[in-house]
Motif scaffolding. Structure first.
Motif, PDB file in Angstrom:
ATOM      1  N   LEU A  36     -10.746  -4.338   9.307  1.00  5.05           N
ATOM      2  CA  LEU A  36     -11.249  -3.388   8.347  1.00  5.05           C
ATOM      3  C   LEU A  36     -12.644  -2.873   8.880  1.00  5.05           C
ATOM      4  O   LEU A  36     -12.730  -1.471   8.832  1.00  5.05           O
ATOM      5  CB  LEU A  36     -11.465  -4.212   6.999  1.00  5.05           C
ATOM      6  N   CYS A  37     -13.222  -3.519   9.339  1.00  4.21           N
ATOM      7  CA  CYS A  37     -14.676  -3.290  10.107  1.00  4.21           C
ATOM      8  C   CYS A  37     -14.461  -2.211  11.183  1.00  4.21           C
ATOM      9  O   CYS A  37     -15.344  -1.266  11.203  1.00  4.21           O
ATOM     10  CB  CYS A  37     -15.429  -4.424  10.490  1.00  4.21           C
ATOM     11  N   CYS A  38     -13.473  -2.414  12.099  1.00  3.48           N
ATOM     12  CA  CYS A  38     -13.447  -1.723  13.268  1.00  3.48           C
ATOM     13  C   CYS A  38     -12.942  -0.290  12.731  1.00  3.48           C
ATOM     14  O   CYS A  38     -13.243   0.736  13.271  1.00  3.48           O
ATOM     15  CB  CYS A  38     -12.311  -2.254  14.127  1.00  3.48           C
ATOM     16  N   GLU A  39     -12.076  -0.413  11.627  1.00  2.00           N
ATOM     17  CA  GLU A  39     -11.440   1.030  11.368  1.00  2.00           C
ATOM     18  C   GLU A  39     -12.301   1.758  10.625  1.00  2.00           C
ATOM     19  O   GLU A  39     -12.713   3.176  10.926  1.00  2.00           O
ATOM     20  CB  GLU A  39     -10.286   0.683  10.167  1.00  2.00           C
ATOM     21  N   THR A  40     -13.435   1.118   9.840  1.00  2.00           N
ATOM     22  CA  THR A  40     -14.472   1.911   9.259  1.00  2.00           C
ATOM     23  C   THR A  40     -15.543   2.285   9.983  1.00  2.00           C
ATOM     24  O   THR A  40     -15.827   3.491   9.891  1.00  2.00           O
ATOM     25  CB  THR A  40     -15.122   0.660   8.130  1.00  2.00           C
ATOM     26  N   ALA A  44      -3.920   2.977   2.429  1.00  2.00           N
ATOM     27  CA  ALA A  44      -3.415   3.413   3.818  1.00  2.00           C
ATOM     28  C   ALA A  44      -2.289   4.220   3.719  1.00  2.00           C
ATOM     29  O   ALA A  44      -2.194   5.067   4.312  1.00  2.00           O
ATOM     30  CB  ALA A  44      -3.210   2.049   4.549  1.00  2.00           C
ATOM     31  N   GLU A  45      -1.093   3.706   2.895  1.00  2.03           N
ATOM     32  CA  GLU A  45      -0.005   4.256   2.835  1.00  2.03           C
ATOM     33  C   GLU A  45       0.024   5.718   2.133  1.00  2.03           C
ATOM     34  O   GLU A  45       0.668   6.505   2.495  1.00  2.03           O
ATOM     35  CB  GLU A  45       1.131   3.456   2.021  1.00  2.03           C
ATOM     36  N   ALA A  46      -1.023   5.791   1.303  1.00  3.89           N
ATOM     37  CA  ALA A  46      -1.228   7.175   0.812  1.00  3.89           C
ATOM     38  C   ALA A  46      -2.248   8.110   1.512  1.00  3.89           C
ATOM     39  O   ALA A  46      -2.334   9.132   1.122  1.00  3.89           O
ATOM     40  CB  ALA A  46      -1.882   6.894  -0.495  1.00  3.89           C
ATOM     41  N   GLY A  47      -2.575   7.386   2.732  1.00  2.72           N
ATOM     42  CA  GLY A  47      -3.318   8.420   3.552  1.00  2.72           C
ATOM     43  C   GLY A  47      -4.906   8.325   3.426  1.00  2.72           C
ATOM     44  O   GLY A  47      -5.743   9.130   4.043  1.00  2.72           O
ATOM     45  N   TYR A  48      -5.311   7.411   2.674  1.00  2.88           N
ATOM     46  CA  TYR A  48      -6.789   7.062   2.677  1.00  2.88           C
ATOM     47  C   TYR A  48      -7.251   6.046   3.702  1.00  2.88           C
ATOM     48  O   TYR A  48      -6.925   5.152   4.190  1.00  2.88           O
ATOM     49  CB  TYR A  48      -7.054   6.450   1.227  1.00  2.88           C
ATOM     50  N   ARG A  49      -8.404   6.422   4.229  1.00  2.00           N
ATOM     51  CA  ARG A  49      -9.154   5.573   5.139  1.00  2.00           C
ATOM     52  C   ARG A  49     -10.586   4.971   4.923  1.00  2.00           C
ATOM     53  O   ARG A  49     -10.952   5.582   4.051  1.00  2.00           O
ATOM     54  CB  ARG A  49      -9.278   6.656   6.378  1.00  2.00           C
ATOM     55  N   GLY A  97     -15.279   1.836   0.474  1.00  4.53           N
ATOM     56  CA  GLY A  97     -14.914   3.289   0.007  1.00  4.53           C
ATOM     57  C   GLY A  97     -13.985   3.954   1.031  1.00  4.53           C
ATOM     58  O   GLY A  97     -13.974   3.744   2.241  1.00  4.53           O
ATOM     59  N   TYR A  98     -12.884   4.436   0.137  1.00  2.00           N
ATOM     60  CA  TYR A  98     -11.639   4.869   0.955  1.00  2.00           C
ATOM     61  C   TYR A  98     -11.939   6.460   0.942  1.00  2.00           C
ATOM     62  O   TYR A  98     -12.096   7.083  -0.277  1.00  2.00           O
ATOM     63  CB  TYR A  98     -10.573   4.566   0.476  1.00  2.00           C
ATOM     64  N   SER A  99     -11.334   7.053   1.939  1.00  2.89           N
ATOM     65  CA  SER A  99     -11.473   8.715   1.671  1.00  2.89           C
ATOM     66  C   SER A  99     -10.278   9.365   2.369  1.00  2.89           C
ATOM     67  O   SER A  99      -9.639   8.741   3.280  1.00  2.89           O
ATOM     68  CB  SER A  99     -12.834   9.148   2.683  1.00  2.89           C
ATOM     69  N   LEU A 100      -9.836  10.320   1.903  1.00  2.00           N
ATOM     70  CA  LEU A 100      -8.915  11.238   2.574  1.00  2.00           C
ATOM     71  C   LEU A 100      -9.848  12.075   3.524  1.00  2.00           C
ATOM     72  O   LEU A 100     -11.065  12.239   3.344  1.00  2.00           O
ATOM     73  CB  LEU A 100      -8.407  12.313   1.582  1.00  2.00           C
TER      74      LEU A 100
END
Length: 482
Positions: free
Chosen positions: A143-147, A389-394, A412-415
């Motif tokens: 999670l940290c690395c993706e963020t 993630a499945e819905a496209g949010y990062r 916080g997730y965002s398109l």
């Protein structure tokens, strides 16, 4: 719980670590070592041996006892981390809890990942430090690395002269039971709004003069609180006009208002916001389950939250955020999943998943032990990550707070393309933020240092001590050189 300190300076970290396992009990420090502790306790000692040192950790929880120790070279730079590991292992054994962030107690774990990456760390080195030395779960490291990867281009796209402006409106229609922010219900403090706004306009004028004097550029404006949309359309227009007159806004990329409470959103207010360039809006249901909202002290229904979102959508905001809270009273993993799926169907550009944090200032703090052991928060957070993630949010920003259920986090997730640079930079501490209003904290960043200037916390203090506050802000001139 009592944390006993013997021969070492790691007071804060050992106390913060114990709080992850305290189940809401107050955690106090003591340097007085009794022969036999009473109640739950954690002894942490760093004792001198011949040319070496020894860490000794002893834990007493619920009538059970365990002990661990490790020998160190004298002046071992990793002594604090090694003591933390022994404490974590002992407390896991006695409580049955295994906080997924391991011994990390800081607010900004993503900042730590990025610091290691900037030093050239590869995936193996990150894994060794976080998972093996700090006992962080592999999922939290991912999670940290993706963020960090999402944040990187936004952090690098900056200029030392670029700053943000935060405007605090510390009033709400009512106080939610979980809230610990500096906010006052209209019933309690409605009479303070007009004098507060008059002084807020003066403070904004002062800050505007400083921005011009030091040739700074406002790239983001953020209205927080409280609930800024508790103000009338006329009051909002007056504030927006004051900002327009006090600051050069041609460089602003993000103009955000936390509408927060759906019951404060009207077409008239939305029209005013759009007229003054607001392009980001938060409409925060927290839950779409009416029974959960009622127990939380929210004075709106799930349907009102959806209707407010759809109304805001009609006004063409570039980005709309919706906040949810995992772990509210009366909620369950199944109900939370239903809420999340319904929010995803609405397709807001940002979805922020908070974990309930119980603090003394909040109404839920009356019985914190009962709240903190509430089950399900971890499950809610885990499937939020998967469904989003499945819905496209990062994931694009992340932070932690004390007393969060199961030691979890807010994410916080965002398109793609809708990430908030303001949210990223406030967590990264990589940009100056000038704050106006009660509870605001100006953060001056530059030259490898960070200087904070604190406004008075409560509206009545802000009003009664405004001239002293103006004196504090001379620190802005000192920081930028005259």
């Amino acid at each position: 719980m009592t944390v006993y300190i013997d021969g070492h300076p790691f007071h804060y970290e050992m106390q913060a670590l114990a709080m992850l396992f305290s189940r809401g009990q107050k955690v106090r420090l003591s340097h007085e070592l009794p022969p036999q502790p009473e109640g739950d306790a954690l002894y942490t000692g760093l004792l001198e041996e011949e040319e070496r040192q020894r860490i000794i950790v002893r834990a007493w929880i619920g009538g059970r006892y365990t002990e661990r120790s490790e020998s160190l070279l004298e002046q071992d730079p990793a002594a604090e981390r090694k003591m933390g590991k022994l404490c974590y292992q002992a407390l896991c054994e006695l409580t049955g809890l295994s906080p997924a962030w391991g011994i990390l107690t800081g607010v900004r774990p993503v900042k730590l990942v990025r610091a290691l990456l900037e030093k050239g760390a590869d995936d193996n080195e990150l894994h060794r430090y976080f998972c093996e030395e700090c006992l962080v779960s592999e999922e939290k490291l991912r999670l940290c690395c993706e963020t960090a990867a999402v944040q990187r281009p936004l952090i690098e796209d900056g200029d030392p002269q670029d700053i943000s402006l935060y405007v605090s409106i510390p009033f709400c229609p009512s106080r939610c039971r979980y809230c610990s922010f500096v906010s006052h219900s209209i019933e309690q403090a409605g009479r303070l709004i007009d004098p507060y706004l008059q002084l807020l306009e003066r403070e904004l004028q002062t800050l505007g003069e400083k921005v011009r004097r030091h040739r700074l550029r406002i790239t983001a404006v953020y209205f927080g609180g409280g609930t800024p949309t508790i103000l009338s359309a006329g009051q909002l227009e007056r504030l927006f006009e004051g900002i327009k007159e006090s600051f050069e806004l041609s460089f602003v990329r993000e103009y955000t208002v936390e509408a927060g409470r759906p019951d404060t959103i009207t077409a008239e207010k939305l029209a005013v916001m759009r007229r003054y360039g607001v392009n980001r809006l938060s409409v925060n249901p927290q839950s779409l389950q009416d029974a959960v909202l009622e127990k939380a002290g929210r004075r709106h229904t799930a349907q009102q939250a959806v209707e407010s979102y759809l109304l805001a959508r009609q006004f063409g905001f570039f980005t709309i955020n919706m906040d949810l809270i995992a772990g509210l009273e009366g909620d369950s993993p199944a109900l939370f999943e239903d809420t999340l799926r319904r929010v995803i169907r609405l397709r807001p550009e940002n979805i922020t998943v908070h974990t309930l944090s119980v603090k003394r200032a909040a109404g839920l703090g009356e019985n914190p032990e009962e709240v903190l052991i509430r089950r399900g928060a971890q499950e809610m957070v885990n499937f939020s990550r998967r469904l989003l993630a499945e819905a496209g949010y990062r994931p694009y920003y992340l932070y932690r707070q004390k007393n969060m259920l199961q030691g979890l986090e807010n994410t916080g997730y965002s398109l793609p393309g809708h990430e908030s640079g303001y949210n990223i930079r406030i967590m990264d501490e990589s940009q100056t933020i000038l704050a106006a209003g009660a509870g605001g904290v100006t953060k001056l960043v530059g030259g490898g240092k960070i200087v904070r200037i604190f406004n008075y916390k409560y509206p009545y203090e802000y009003i009664s001590r405004f001239e002293q506050l103006q004196e504090r802000q001379r620190g802005i001139d000192d920081f930028f050189g005259g």
